[in-house]
Design a protein around this motif. Structure first.
Motif, PDB file in Angstrom:
ATOM      1  N   ASP A   1      -3.174 -15.156  -7.607  1.00 18.36           N
ATOM      2  CA  ASP A   1      -3.100 -14.746  -6.088  1.00 18.36           C
ATOM      3  C   ASP A   1      -4.016 -13.556  -6.043  1.00 18.36           C
ATOM      4  OD1 ASP A   1      -2.351 -15.098  -3.449  1.00 18.36           O
ATOM      5  OD2 ASP A   1      -1.594 -13.082  -3.713  1.00 18.36           O
ATOM      6  N   GLU A   2      -5.075 -13.782  -5.338  1.00 20.19           N
ATOM      7  CA  GLU A   2      -6.106 -12.306  -5.134  1.00 20.19           C
ATOM      8  C   GLU A   2      -5.503 -11.304  -4.628  1.00 20.19           C
ATOM      9  OE1 GLU A   2     -10.639 -11.381  -4.505  1.00 20.19           O
ATOM     10  OE2 GLU A   2     -10.071 -13.523  -3.909  1.00 20.19           O
ATOM     11  N   LYS A   3      -4.655 -11.268  -3.481  1.00 21.91           N
ATOM     12  CA  LYS A   3      -3.976 -10.281  -2.737  1.00 21.91           C
ATOM     13  C   LYS A   3      -3.251  -9.442  -3.913  1.00 21.91           C
ATOM     14  CE  LYS A   3      -1.679  -9.220   1.332  1.00 21.91           C
ATOM     15  NZ  LYS A   3      -0.794  -9.573   2.440  1.00 21.91           N
ATOM     16  N   GLU A   4      -2.321 -10.235  -4.710  1.00 22.73           N
ATOM     17  CA  GLU A   4      -1.428  -9.484  -5.697  1.00 22.73           C
ATOM     18  C   GLU A   4      -2.301  -8.960  -6.604  1.00 22.73           C
ATOM     19  OE1 GLU A   4       1.544 -12.087  -7.213  1.00 22.73           O
ATOM     20  OE2 GLU A   4       1.995 -12.847  -5.268  1.00 22.73           O
ATOM     21  N   ILE A   5      -3.216  -9.408  -7.222  1.00 21.49           N
ATOM     22  CA  ILE A   5      -4.306  -8.595  -8.088  1.00 21.49           C
ATOM     23  C   ILE A   5      -4.946  -7.612  -7.290  1.00 21.49           C
ATOM     24  CG2 ILE A   5      -6.355  -9.126  -9.421  1.00 21.49           C
ATOM     25  CD1 ILE A   5      -5.525 -12.124  -9.874  1.00 21.49           C
ATOM     26  N   VAL A   6      -5.490  -7.516  -6.317  1.00 19.36           N
ATOM     27  CA  VAL A   6      -5.826  -6.554  -5.386  1.00 19.36           C
ATOM     28  C   VAL A   6      -4.827  -5.166  -5.604  1.00 19.36           C
ATOM     29  CG1 VAL A   6      -6.917  -5.485  -3.360  1.00 19.36           C
ATOM     30  CG2 VAL A   6      -7.679  -7.657  -4.369  1.00 19.36           C
ATOM     31  N   THR A   7      -3.865  -5.595  -5.096  1.00 17.87           N
ATOM     32  CA  THR A   7      -2.501  -4.817  -5.214  1.00 17.87           C
ATOM     33  C   THR A   7      -2.296  -3.901  -6.580  1.00 17.87           C
ATOM     34  OG1 THR A   7      -1.292  -5.841  -3.316  1.00 17.87           O
ATOM     35  CG2 THR A   7      -0.117  -4.409  -4.682  1.00 17.87           C
ATOM     36  N   ARG A   8      -2.240  -5.038  -7.605  1.00 15.98           N
ATOM     37  CA  ARG A   8      -2.406  -4.244  -9.066  1.00 15.98           C
ATOM     38  C   ARG A   8      -3.416  -3.617  -9.288  1.00 15.98           C
ATOM     39  NH1 ARG A   8      -1.131  -8.596 -13.632  1.00 15.98           N
ATOM     40  NH2 ARG A   8      -1.178  -6.644 -14.600  1.00 15.98           N
ATOM     41  N   LEU A   9      -4.739  -3.770  -9.007  1.00 17.91           N
ATOM     42  CA  LEU A   9      -5.739  -2.922  -9.148  1.00 17.91           C
ATOM     43  C   LEU A   9      -5.806  -1.741  -8.403  1.00 17.91           C
ATOM     44  CD1 LEU A   9      -8.639  -5.891  -8.896  1.00 17.91           C
ATOM     45  CD2 LEU A   9      -8.038  -4.417 -10.969  1.00 17.91           C
ATOM     46  N   ARG A  10      -5.305  -1.512  -7.405  1.00 15.29           N
ATOM     47  CA  ARG A  10      -5.174  -0.395  -6.431  1.00 15.29           C
ATOM     48  C   ARG A  10      -4.052   0.366  -7.283  1.00 15.29           C
ATOM     49  NH1 ARG A  10      -5.551  -3.355  -1.076  1.00 15.29           N
ATOM     50  NH2 ARG A  10      -7.647  -2.668  -0.267  1.00 15.29           N
ATOM     51  N   LYS A  11      -3.187   0.168  -7.770  1.00 11.79           N
ATOM     52  CA  LYS A  11      -2.229   0.658  -8.408  1.00 11.79           C
ATOM     53  C   LYS A  11      -2.734   1.256  -9.763  1.00 11.79           C
ATOM     54  CE  LYS A  11       1.841  -1.568  -6.403  1.00 11.79           C
ATOM     55  NZ  LYS A  11       3.084  -2.336  -6.712  1.00 11.79           N
ATOM     56  N   ALA A  12      -3.310   0.246 -10.436  1.00  8.06           N
ATOM     57  CA  ALA A  12      -4.259   0.860 -11.729  1.00  8.06           C
ATOM     58  C   ALA A  12      -5.136   1.891 -11.370  1.00  8.06           C
ATOM     59  CB  ALA A  12      -4.652  -0.351 -12.454  1.00  8.06           C
ATOM     60  N   GLY A  13      -5.814   1.866 -10.386  1.00 11.76           N
ATOM     61  CA  GLY A  13      -6.736   2.933 -10.125  1.00 11.76           C
ATOM     62  C   GLY A  13      -6.585   4.254  -9.677  1.00 11.76           C
ATOM     63  N   GLY A  14      -5.277   4.318  -9.106  1.00  8.65           N
ATOM     64  CA  GLY A  14      -4.642   5.656  -8.859  1.00  8.65           C
ATOM     65  C   GLY A  14      -4.947   5.981  -7.576  1.00  8.65           C
ATOM     66  N   ALA A  15      -5.983   5.717  -6.697  1.00  8.13           N
ATOM     67  CA  ALA A  15      -6.519   5.883  -5.469  1.00  8.13           C
ATOM     68  C   ALA A  15      -6.183   4.670  -4.790  1.00  8.13           C
ATOM     69  CB  ALA A  15      -7.988   6.530  -5.227  1.00  8.13           C
ATOM     70  N   ASP A  16      -5.196   4.865  -3.726  1.00  7.24           N
ATOM     71  CA  ASP A  16      -4.851   3.881  -2.683  1.00  7.24           C
ATOM     72  C   ASP A  16      -4.927   4.489  -1.281  1.00  7.24           C
ATOM     73  OD1 ASP A  16      -3.687   1.845  -1.397  1.00  7.24           O
ATOM     74  OD2 ASP A  16      -1.854   1.827  -2.463  1.00  7.24           O
ATOM     75  N   TYR A  17      -5.779   4.207  -0.656  1.00  9.85           N
ATOM     76  CA  TYR A  17      -6.094   4.646   0.693  1.00  9.85           C
ATOM     77  C   TYR A  17      -5.575   3.934   1.663  1.00  9.85           C
ATOM     78  CZ  TYR A  17      -9.873   7.173  -2.006  1.00  9.85           C
ATOM     79  OH  TYR A  17     -10.203   8.005  -2.875  1.00  9.85           O
ATOM     80  N   ASN A  18      -4.745   2.805   1.350  1.00 15.76           N
ATOM     81  CA  ASN A  18      -4.081   1.849   2.338  1.00 15.76           C
ATOM     82  C   ASN A  18      -2.540   2.218   2.311  1.00 15.76           C
ATOM     83  OD1 ASN A  18      -6.379   0.734   3.254  1.00 15.76           O
ATOM     84  ND2 ASN A  18      -6.214  -0.544   1.411  1.00 15.76           N
ATOM     85  N   GLY A  19      -1.889   3.185   1.650  1.00 17.67           N
ATOM     86  CA  GLY A  19      -0.725   3.632   1.426  1.00 17.67           C
ATOM     87  C   GLY A  19       0.123   2.469   0.839  1.00 17.67           C
ATOM     88  N   GLY A  20      -0.421   1.827   0.057  1.00 17.80           N
ATOM     89  CA  GLY A  20       0.418   0.762  -0.685  1.00 17.80           C
ATOM     90  C   GLY A  20       0.330  -0.718  -0.120  1.00 17.80           C
ATOM     91  N   ARG A  21      -0.337  -0.793   0.897  1.00 10.64           N
ATOM     92  CA  ARG A  21      -0.690  -1.857   1.618  1.00 10.64           C
ATOM     93  C   ARG A  21      -1.789  -2.900   1.103  1.00 10.64           C
ATOM     94  NH1 ARG A  21      -0.373   1.541   5.563  1.00 10.64           N
ATOM     95  NH2 ARG A  21      -2.623   1.387   6.094  1.00 10.64           N
ATOM     96  N   GLY A  22      -1.637  -4.027   1.021  1.00 10.41           N
ATOM     97  CA  GLY A  22      -2.887  -4.888   0.244  1.00 10.41           C
ATOM     98  C   GLY A  22      -3.894  -5.225   1.467  1.00 10.41           C
TER      99      GLY A  22
END
Length: 146
Positions: free
Chosen positions: A125-146
């Motif tokens: 699921d692309e949305k779940e993968i993007v969420t994992r990528l955000r977490k792995a990348g360290g910077a999340d400008y969406n406050g954890g939202r996908g």
């Protein structure tokens, strides 16, 4: 791992990583039912949705995908994902060998942010993968939202 670093696989890997080429995924398959020789089985430009349609439920395969997502309204990020696919119909001995043989593939496709172990299309699921990528990348400008 004789096939993991073939010129065809290396060229496809370079194409997926390039900002100048539309190719955004590749799939590597085993050349034969027995053995560890790998071949480039397909590439494409249609993203994760297209890639999923090319995975074979009767095989173990390796995929590499370029995922682009918005960080915020001002910027986009590009990350790379290694997918280790073991279809539901994969023979038991092949399943057992993937954990050993995937090391050479990980080396050949070395630049990836996350690894996704997938058994069915729901695991991709692309949305779940993007969420994992955000977490792995360290910077999340969406406050954890996908």
């Amino acid at each position: 791992m004789s096939g993991a670093i073939s010129p065809e696989i290396t060229a496809a890997y370079d194409a997926v990583r390039s900002d100048k080429v539309e190719t955004n995924w590749l799939i590597i398959s085993y050349a034969n039912a027995v053995g560890d020789k790998l071949v480039l089985s397909s590439t494409g430009t249609g993203g994760l949705d297209e890639l999923k349609t090319k995975l074979d439920n009767s095989q173990a395969q390796y995929a590499y995908a370029r995922i682009e997502y918005a960080n915020d309204t001002e910027s986009k990020r590009v990350k790379f994902v290694l997918i280790i696919w073991i279809g539901e119909g994969t023979k038991v001995m092949r399943k057992a060998r993937v954990s050993i043989e995937s090391g050479g593939v990980k080396q050949a496709l070395g630049h990836h942010s996350i690894q996704v172990d997938a058994r069915d299309h729901g695991d991709l699921d692309e949305k779940e993968i993007v969420t994992r990528l955000r977490k792995a990348g360290g910077a999340d400008y969406n406050g954890g939202r996908g």
